[in-house]
Design a protein around this motif. Sequence first.
Motif, short mmCIF file in Angstrom:
data_model
loop_
_atom_site.label_atom_id
_atom_site.label_comp_id
_atom_site.label_asym_id
_atom_site.label_seq_id
_atom_site.Cartn_x
_atom_site.Cartn_y
_atom_site.Cartn_z
N ARG A 15 0.83 -1.21 0.00
CA ARG A 15 0.00 0.00 0.00
C ARG A 15 0.87 1.26 0.00
N GLU A 16 1.93 1.26 0.76
CA GLU A 16 2.82 2.43 0.79
C GLU A 16 3.48 2.65 -0.56
N SER A 17 3.83 1.56 -1.25
CA SER A 17 4.46 1.71 -2.56
C SER A 17 3.48 2.27 -3.59
N LEU A 18 2.18 2.05 -3.35
CA LEU A 18 1.16 2.54 -4.27
C LEU A 18 0.74 3.97 -3.97
N SER A 19 1.02 4.44 -2.77
CA SER A 19 0.43 5.70 -2.32
C SER A 19 0.75 6.89 -3.22
N ALA A 20 1.93 6.91 -3.80
CA ALA A 20 2.31 8.06 -4.63
C ALA A 20 1.94 7.85 -6.10
N ARG A 21 1.36 6.72 -6.41
CA ARG A 21 1.07 6.43 -7.83
C ARG A 21 -0.36 6.81 -8.19
N ALA A 22 -0.50 7.35 -9.38
CA ALA A 22 -1.83 7.71 -9.87
C ALA A 22 -2.32 6.69 -10.89
N ASP A 23 -1.47 5.74 -11.23
CA ASP A 23 -1.86 4.76 -12.23
C ASP A 23 -2.27 3.44 -11.56
N ARG A 24 -2.59 2.46 -12.34
CA ARG A 24 -2.90 1.12 -11.84
C ARG A 24 -1.75 0.23 -12.30
N PRO A 25 -0.71 0.09 -11.47
CA PRO A 25 0.47 -0.64 -11.93
C PRO A 25 0.24 -2.14 -12.02
N SER A 26 1.03 -2.76 -12.86
CA SER A 26 1.03 -4.22 -12.94
C SER A 26 1.71 -4.77 -11.69
N THR A 65 -14.75 11.52 -12.50
CA THR A 65 -15.11 12.55 -13.47
C THR A 65 -14.16 12.60 -14.66
N GLY A 66 -13.03 11.94 -14.51
CA GLY A 66 -12.04 11.96 -15.59
C GLY A 66 -11.05 13.09 -15.48
N ASP A 67 -11.10 13.83 -14.38
CA ASP A 67 -10.26 15.01 -14.22
C ASP A 67 -8.96 14.78 -13.45
N CYS A 68 -8.76 13.60 -12.91
CA CYS A 68 -7.56 13.40 -12.09
C CYS A 68 -6.57 12.47 -12.82
N ASP A 69 -5.37 12.39 -12.28
CA ASP A 69 -4.33 11.55 -12.88
C ASP A 69 -4.75 10.09 -12.91
N SER A 70 -5.46 9.65 -11.86
CA SER A 70 -5.88 8.25 -11.80
C SER A 70 -6.85 7.92 -12.93
N CYS A 71 -7.83 8.82 -13.16
CA CYS A 71 -8.79 8.60 -14.25
C CYS A 71 -8.07 8.61 -15.60
#
Length: 78
Positions: A15-26, A65-71
């Motif tokens: 979870r900590e390794s994911l915290s700074a990521r906006a994508d959905r990593p493999s 909404t499609g407005d963030c880095d994750s979207c």
Amino acid sequence: MIVCSCNVLSDRDVRESLSARADRPSVGAVFRNMGCEAKCGRCVRSIVAIVDQHAAARLDECGGTGDCDSCRADGLAA
Ligand code: FES
């Protein structure tokens, strides 16, 4: 809780390794981000579940909404 016994990684580590990521990593990207690699592969389902939970939480934060880095990373941006 340890999710990867080969690399002694806890769910918290993942979870900590994911915290700074906006994508959905493999899963491979998650391992690389933590400086290790998959060995036996028994943990893959657990790590995918944590990645999915992280992505869902990020979607809840923005409302999809499609407005963030994750979207944008998930291709949801208009
Ligand atoms: S338990 Fe994660 S690679 Fe073996």
